[in-house]
Design a protein around this motif. Sequence first.
Motif, PDB file in Angstrom:
ATOM      1  N   VAL A 109       0.958  -1.549  -0.175  1.00 40.40           N
ATOM      2  CA  VAL A 109      -0.175  -0.121  -0.135  1.00 40.40           C
ATOM      3  C   VAL A 109       0.956   1.436  -0.096  1.00 40.40           C
ATOM      4  O   VAL A 109       0.238   2.383  -0.649  1.00 40.40           O
ATOM      5  CB  VAL A 109      -0.668  -0.303   1.066  1.00 40.40           C
ATOM      6  CG1 VAL A 109      -1.441   1.214   1.070  1.00 40.40           C
ATOM      7  CG2 VAL A 109      -1.991  -1.308   1.177  1.00 40.40           C
TER       8      VAL A 109
ATOM      9  N   LYS B  80      -9.504  -1.386  10.803  1.00 45.86           N
ATOM     10  CA  LYS B  80      -9.235  -2.129   8.544  1.00 45.86           C
ATOM     11  C   LYS B  80     -10.374  -1.061   8.117  1.00 45.86           C
ATOM     12  O   LYS B  80      -9.925  -0.480   6.540  1.00 45.86           O
ATOM     13  CB  LYS B  80      -9.953  -3.014   8.937  1.00 45.86           C
ATOM     14  CG  LYS B  80      -9.725  -4.105   7.937  1.00 45.86           C
ATOM     15  CD  LYS B  80     -10.129  -5.473   7.838  1.00 45.86           C
ATOM     16  CE  LYS B  80      -9.329  -6.120   6.432  1.00 45.86           C
ATOM     17  NZ  LYS B  80     -10.655  -7.356   6.981  1.00 45.86           N
TER      18      LYS B  80
ATOM     19  N   THR C 295      -8.406   0.510   3.973  1.00 42.40           N
ATOM     20  CA  THR C 295      -9.182   0.307   3.065  1.00 42.40           C
ATOM     21  C   THR C 295     -10.064   2.425   2.193  1.00 42.40           C
ATOM     22  O   THR C 295     -10.173   1.222   1.217  1.00 42.40           O
ATOM     23  CB  THR C 295     -10.015  -1.482   3.124  1.00 42.40           C
ATOM     24  OG1 THR C 295     -11.817  -1.145   3.908  1.00 42.40           O
ATOM     25  CG2 THR C 295      -8.928  -2.427   3.296  1.00 42.40           C
ATOM     26  N   SER C 296     -10.842   1.735   2.870  1.00 45.11           N
ATOM     27  CA  SER C 296     -11.514   2.987   2.607  1.00 45.11           C
ATOM     28  C   SER C 296     -10.421   4.057   2.013  1.00 45.11           C
ATOM     29  O   SER C 296     -10.730   4.398   0.475  1.00 45.11           O
ATOM     30  CB  SER C 296     -12.729   3.779   3.338  1.00 45.11           C
ATOM     31  OG  SER C 296     -11.945   4.215   4.476  1.00 45.11           O
TER      32      SER C 296
ATOM     33  N   ILE D 215      -7.640   3.646   0.992  1.00 48.59           N
ATOM     34  CA  ILE D 215      -6.854   3.361  -0.561  1.00 48.59           C
ATOM     35  C   ILE D 215      -7.706   3.562  -1.867  1.00 48.59           C
ATOM     36  O   ILE D 215      -7.451   4.209  -2.707  1.00 48.59           O
ATOM     37  CB  ILE D 215      -6.589   2.026  -0.313  1.00 48.59           C
ATOM     38  CG1 ILE D 215      -5.866   1.388   0.456  1.00 48.59           C
ATOM     39  CG2 ILE D 215      -5.593   1.081  -1.854  1.00 48.59           C
ATOM     40  CD1 ILE D 215      -5.279   0.391   1.007  1.00 48.59           C
ATOM     41  N   PHE D 216      -8.912   3.169  -1.567  1.00 51.91           N
ATOM     42  CA  PHE D 216     -10.544   3.336  -2.918  1.00 51.91           C
ATOM     43  C   PHE D 216     -10.074   4.447  -2.941  1.00 51.91           C
ATOM     44  O   PHE D 216      -9.726   4.927  -3.992  1.00 51.91           O
ATOM     45  CB  PHE D 216     -11.066   2.635  -2.484  1.00 51.91           C
ATOM     46  CG  PHE D 216     -11.474   1.097  -2.207  1.00 51.91           C
ATOM     47  CD1 PHE D 216     -10.663   0.504  -3.343  1.00 51.91           C
ATOM     48  CD2 PHE D 216     -11.678   0.647  -0.873  1.00 51.91           C
ATOM     49  CE1 PHE D 216     -10.783  -1.240  -3.436  1.00 51.91           C
ATOM     50  CE2 PHE D 216     -12.025  -1.382  -1.178  1.00 51.91           C
ATOM     51  CZ  PHE D 216     -11.432  -1.498  -2.001  1.00 51.91           C
TER      52      PHE D 216
ATOM     53  N   ALA E 201      -5.169   6.272   4.820  1.00 46.48           N
ATOM     54  CA  ALA E 201      -4.649   5.425   4.375  1.00 46.48           C
ATOM     55  C   ALA E 201      -3.716   5.174   5.207  1.00 46.48           C
ATOM     56  O   ALA E 201      -3.410   3.869   6.428  1.00 46.48           O
ATOM     57  CB  ALA E 201      -4.941   4.886   3.189  1.00 46.48           C
TER      58      ALA E 201
ATOM     59  N   GLY F 137      -6.341  -2.643  -2.791  1.00 41.09           N
ATOM     60  CA  GLY F 137      -7.264  -2.208  -1.538  1.00 41.09           C
ATOM     61  C   GLY F 137      -8.484  -4.211  -1.524  1.00 41.09           C
ATOM     62  O   GLY F 137      -8.385  -4.060  -0.467  1.00 41.09           O
TER      63      GLY F 137
ATOM     64  N   THR G 268      -6.435  -5.766   0.536  1.00 39.55           N
ATOM     65  CA  THR G 268      -6.029  -5.802   1.495  1.00 39.55           C
ATOM     66  C   THR G 268      -7.534  -5.602   2.750  1.00 39.55           C
ATOM     67  O   THR G 268      -7.891  -6.431   3.704  1.00 39.55           O
ATOM     68  CB  THR G 268      -6.079  -3.913   1.479  1.00 39.55           C
ATOM     69  OG1 THR G 268      -4.424  -3.678   0.983  1.00 39.55           O
ATOM     70  CG2 THR G 268      -5.810  -3.974   3.192  1.00 39.55           C
ATOM     71  N   CYS G 269      -8.511  -5.401   1.969  1.00 40.97           N
ATOM     72  CA  CYS G 269      -9.995  -5.880   2.488  1.00 40.97           C
ATOM     73  C   CYS G 269     -10.138  -6.884   2.983  1.00 40.97           C
ATOM     74  O   CYS G 269     -10.248  -7.868   3.823  1.00 40.97           O
ATOM     75  CB  CYS G 269     -11.288  -5.404   1.495  1.00 40.97           C
ATOM     76  SG  CYS G 269     -12.382  -4.972   2.020  1.00 40.97           S
TER      77      CYS G 269
END
Length: 481
Positions: A26, A83, A87-88, A90-91, A130, A192, A195-196
């Motif tokens: 990431v 978490k 992840t959010s 990253i997106f 992130a 992402g 990772t999720c």
Amino acid sequence: MDEKAMRIKRRYTRRQWSTVMLIGTVNFAGAVCISLQAPFYPQEAEMKGSTATEYGLVFGIFELVSFLSSPLFGKYLDTIGAKFTLTSGIFVAAVSCMLFGLLDLVMQHPEFIGLSFAVRIVEALGASAALTAAFAIIASEFPDSVGTTFATLETFYGVGYIVGPTIGGLLFQAGGYILPFIVMGSMLGVVGVVTCVVLPASNQPKKPQASLLKMLAVPGVLLDSLVTTATAMSMGFYSATLEPHLRQFDLSPALVGVMFIISGGIYAVFAPLVGRIIDRCCYAKRVVLLGGLFVIVGVALVGPADFMPVETSLWLCVLGLIIHGLGLSCLMVPTFSDAISSAVCAGFPDDLTTYGVVSGLWAASFALGAFVGPSVAGVLFDTVGFRKSTYFIIAVHVLVVVGTALFLCCERRPPARKPGKPKTNMNGLLRLEESNASSLNLIANWSQDHRNQSFPGVTRNKAGNDYGSIGSTLSVIEVAA
């Protein structure tokens, strides 16, 4: 060998390996997305009628938004969930990166520059979320080797930031403006998703958020934040002024790129070593002191500064950048783990709430320096020239060295504990009831460690047990002893 050293020597668990590899990926992909537009976006912006000031602010707004948002993400990280925040973030960063690639379709100047700012601001929000979550997760998953693991992740980020412009330039040459953003944004999106699915969720119960102001009131945390800001200033200083300074040597574009890589490359190579040294045997703030001296010497050589009776030369620039890179590794790596230890010693809980706030403060401090550094450097370069402008960074790091030295002189640290089973002083224990809540927490933790039990917050740094506070800490410890 004590229990902590034995834990450090053990292999990482499968959970820890998956965590560090995912977050490392990431960091790498995120750093590439942040830096890949440097070789071609200015030219594209000028074609749309933008000035250097306008597209310079497009780059700078990223750091400004990160500075403002990182502490908020850190403060509410435990409530939102580490978490989910990771992840959010990253997106959001991935989608923003791909949208930035569509700006080539906008032909009018006002719309182009306005959308550039809008997309860059949203991308900064995703990236800071992130990054803040990633640092907090690492502190939670690797309590006995925060320095080493943090340095490893910084290496991923540093390498991504260094090679980002090269990747962007190659993809731009192969497929035009849109290709670099679509490729790297898609890659970050895939990371992402992985990772999720793969990253384990935190099983720590949610607790009230720690106060940002109370955290900054801890002297050790405040010093680490200021050091991080100063270090980022020195990095940003060269991003704005090194290329104009090197024009006198008539270097090819490839060699100029190599010169930019020297400092960051040295930092990436030595950061894991510095992190390991901090985790094993050396007090973090002593490493900071050494790093400040390295940066002063390195910056003075690159110019060279006016007070040095030597002429500018290429080999002197190379030597200065190498020393500057060593200084960066000694300044950037210790501050994160040391801030966590200082906060826990001051009475903050050794859990995700504290890690989140410290992560946010660290990211915000770095972003502030990355914004101020190139901004001030550009003004100084235009007014007094490169050699005199280096006084700014030298003066900032002289303050870092002096401030750290004064802190080390004034800091109250406990005497070394003697081997053998400690004896309990009942009078001291009875007097604990008269202490305030924070002192009770400190002594309770200290007593727990005294019985050879786990004390993760303070024993993160083997050489820095019970550090990070000035004033009444020593007297409280003496009462318990």
